[in-house]
Design a protein around this motif. Structure first.
Motif, PDB file in Angstrom:
ATOM      1  N   ILE A  64       0.838  -1.199   0.000  1.00 53.48           N
ATOM      2  CA  ILE A  64       0.000   0.000   0.000  1.00 53.48           C
ATOM      3  C   ILE A  64       0.871   1.246   0.000  1.00 53.48           C
ATOM      4  N   ARG A  65       1.903   1.264   0.812  1.00 50.64           N
ATOM      5  CA  ARG A  65       2.796   2.430   0.843  1.00 50.64           C
ATOM      6  C   ARG A  65       3.460   2.658  -0.507  1.00 50.64           C
ATOM      7  N   LEU A  66       3.903   1.587  -1.147  1.00 48.01           N
ATOM      8  CA  LEU A  66       4.522   1.699  -2.466  1.00 48.01           C
ATOM      9  C   LEU A  66       3.546   2.288  -3.486  1.00 48.01           C
ATOM     10  N   LEU A  67       2.318   1.786  -3.490  1.00 48.83           N
ATOM     11  CA  LEU A  67       1.318   2.293  -4.417  1.00 48.83           C
ATOM     12  C   LEU A  67       0.976   3.751  -4.143  1.00 48.83           C
ATOM     13  N   LEU A  68       0.900   4.113  -2.861  1.00 53.82           N
ATOM     14  CA  LEU A  68       0.609   5.502  -2.516  1.00 53.82           C
ATOM     15  C   LEU A  68       1.715   6.437  -3.010  1.00 53.82           C
ATOM     16  N   VAL A  69       2.957   6.015  -2.858  1.00 53.42           N
ATOM     17  CA  VAL A  69       4.076   6.825  -3.352  1.00 53.42           C
ATOM     18  C   VAL A  69       3.977   6.972  -4.869  1.00 53.42           C
ATOM     19  N   GLN A  70       3.711   5.870  -5.554  1.00 49.93           N
ATOM     20  CA  GLN A  70       3.611   5.910  -7.015  1.00 49.93           C
ATOM     21  C   GLN A  70       2.476   6.816  -7.477  1.00 49.93           C
ATOM     22  N   GLU A  71       1.402   6.892  -6.715  1.00 52.58           N
ATOM     23  CA  GLU A  71       0.243   7.693  -7.097  1.00 52.58           C
ATOM     24  C   GLU A  71       0.251   9.072  -6.434  1.00 52.58           C
ATOM     25  N   ASP A  72       1.328   9.386  -5.709  1.00 51.04           N
ATOM     26  CA  ASP A  72       1.499  10.675  -5.048  1.00 51.04           C
ATOM     27  C   ASP A  72       0.335  11.002  -4.118  1.00 51.04           C
ATOM     28  N   LEU A  73      -0.026  10.022  -3.301  1.00 50.72           N
ATOM     29  CA  LEU A  73      -1.094  10.186  -2.314  1.00 50.72           C
ATOM     30  C   LEU A  73      -0.553   9.873  -0.926  1.00 50.72           C
ATOM     31  N   LYS A  74      -1.221  10.386   0.062  1.00 47.23           N
ATOM     32  CA  LYS A  74      -0.899  10.095   1.457  1.00 47.23           C
ATOM     33  C   LYS A  74      -1.957   9.125   1.992  1.00 47.23           C
ATOM     34  N   LEU A  75      -1.606   8.435   3.066  1.00 44.61           N
ATOM     35  CA  LEU A  75      -2.555   7.499   3.675  1.00 44.61           C
ATOM     36  C   LEU A  75      -3.812   8.237   4.123  1.00 44.61           C
ATOM     37  N   LYS A  76      -3.663   9.471   4.561  1.00 41.82           N
ATOM     38  CA  LYS A  76      -4.816  10.283   4.964  1.00 41.82           C
ATOM     39  C   LYS A  76      -5.776  10.475   3.785  1.00 41.82           C
ATOM     40  N   ASP A  77      -5.218  10.727   2.590  1.00 40.37           N
ATOM     41  CA  ASP A  77      -6.043  10.880   1.390  1.00 40.37           C
ATOM     42  C   ASP A  77      -6.771   9.578   1.071  1.00 40.37           C
ATOM     43  N   LEU A  78      -6.046   8.480   1.187  1.00 41.12           N
ATOM     44  CA  LEU A  78      -6.647   7.175   0.920  1.00 41.12           C
ATOM     45  C   LEU A  78      -7.794   6.899   1.885  1.00 41.12           C
ATOM     46  N   ALA A  79      -7.625   7.264   3.146  1.00 47.37           N
ATOM     47  CA  ALA A  79      -8.679   7.045   4.138  1.00 47.37           C
ATOM     48  C   ALA A  79      -9.955   7.782   3.733  1.00 47.37           C
TER      49      ALA A  79
ATOM     50  N   MET B  44      -9.402  -4.239   0.356  1.00 48.57           N
ATOM     51  CA  MET B  44      -8.192  -4.252  -0.474  1.00 48.57           C
ATOM     52  C   MET B  44      -8.536  -4.060  -1.946  1.00 48.57           C
ATOM     53  N   VAL B  45      -9.595  -4.694  -2.409  1.00 50.50           N
ATOM     54  CA  VAL B  45     -10.025  -4.526  -3.798  1.00 50.50           C
ATOM     55  C   VAL B  45     -10.425  -3.073  -4.036  1.00 50.50           C
ATOM     56  N   THR B  46     -11.114  -2.471  -3.079  1.00 52.46           N
ATOM     57  CA  THR B  46     -11.516  -1.073  -3.213  1.00 52.46           C
ATOM     58  C   THR B  46     -10.304  -0.149  -3.206  1.00 52.46           C
ATOM     59  N   ILE B  47      -9.337  -0.417  -2.342  1.00 52.73           N
ATOM     60  CA  ILE B  47      -8.110   0.385  -2.323  1.00 52.73           C
ATOM     61  C   ILE B  47      -7.405   0.287  -3.672  1.00 52.73           C
ATOM     62  N   ALA B  48      -7.287  -0.920  -4.202  1.00 58.39           N
ATOM     63  CA  ALA B  48      -6.655  -1.096  -5.511  1.00 58.39           C
ATOM     64  C   ALA B  48      -7.416  -0.316  -6.574  1.00 58.39           C
TER      65      ALA B  48
ATOM     66  N   TYR C  78      -5.657   0.249  -9.821  1.00 60.61           N
ATOM     67  CA  TYR C  78      -5.045  -1.067 -10.018  1.00 60.61           C
ATOM     68  C   TYR C  78      -6.096  -2.165  -9.909  1.00 60.61           C
ATOM     69  N   ASP C  79      -5.778  -3.313 -10.469  1.00 65.06           N
ATOM     70  CA  ASP C  79      -6.583  -4.516 -10.316  1.00 65.06           C
ATOM     71  C   ASP C  79      -5.785  -5.526  -9.514  1.00 65.06           C
ATOM     72  N   ILE C  80      -6.489  -6.321  -8.736  1.00 64.96           N
ATOM     73  CA  ILE C  80      -5.866  -7.451  -8.049  1.00 64.96           C
ATOM     74  C   ILE C  80      -6.221  -8.678  -8.858  1.00 64.96           C
ATOM     75  N   LYS C  81      -5.215  -9.438  -9.228  1.00 61.81           N
ATOM     76  CA  LYS C  81      -5.514 -10.670  -9.954  1.00 61.81           C
ATOM     77  C   LYS C  81      -4.617 -11.785  -9.451  1.00 61.81           C
ATOM     78  N   PHE C  82      -5.133 -12.976  -9.561  1.00 59.47           N
ATOM     79  CA  PHE C  82      -4.391 -14.153  -9.153  1.00 59.47           C
ATOM     80  C   PHE C  82      -3.706 -14.743 -10.373  1.00 59.47           C
ATOM     81  N   VAL C  83      -2.420 -15.010 -10.230  1.00 57.26           N
ATOM     82  CA  VAL C  83      -1.625 -15.560 -11.320  1.00 57.26           C
ATOM     83  C   VAL C  83      -0.989 -16.839 -10.839  1.00 57.26           C
ATOM     84  N   ARG C  84      -1.202 -17.916 -11.576  1.00 56.02           N
ATOM     85  CA  ARG C  84      -0.612 -19.199 -11.190  1.00 56.02           C
ATOM     86  C   ARG C  84       0.903 -19.106 -11.295  1.00 56.02           C
TER      87      ARG C  84
END
Length: 74
Positions: free
Chosen positions: A9-24, A54-58, A63-69
């Protein structure tokens, strides 16, 4: 044991230039619940986020969450 969810989550927030407060705030708007920085931070730290959250955060972060074998697991 490391908290992989927190790191991701922290990595994604940095990439999207958001803070955890914004995500909340965004998470609260999407789910119709009250999320504060503290409550979200603690839930991430305790590893108590639901899969739906987690799906909503993504989704919020574009982003999408997907399962990869795995190649080695057959």
């Amino acid at each position: 044991m490391e908290n992989r969810v927190r790191k991701q989550i922290r990595l994604l927030l940095v990439q999207e230039d958001l803070k955890l407060k914004d995500l909340a705030v965004l998470l609260g708007e999407h789910l119709g619940k009250n999320y504060s920085y503290d409550s979200l931070s603690h839930r991430i730290g305790r590893k108590s986020l639901s899969y739906d959250e987690m799906v909503t955060i993504a989704d919020i972060l574009g982003y999408d969450i997907k399962f990869v074998r795995r190649e080695n697991d057959h």
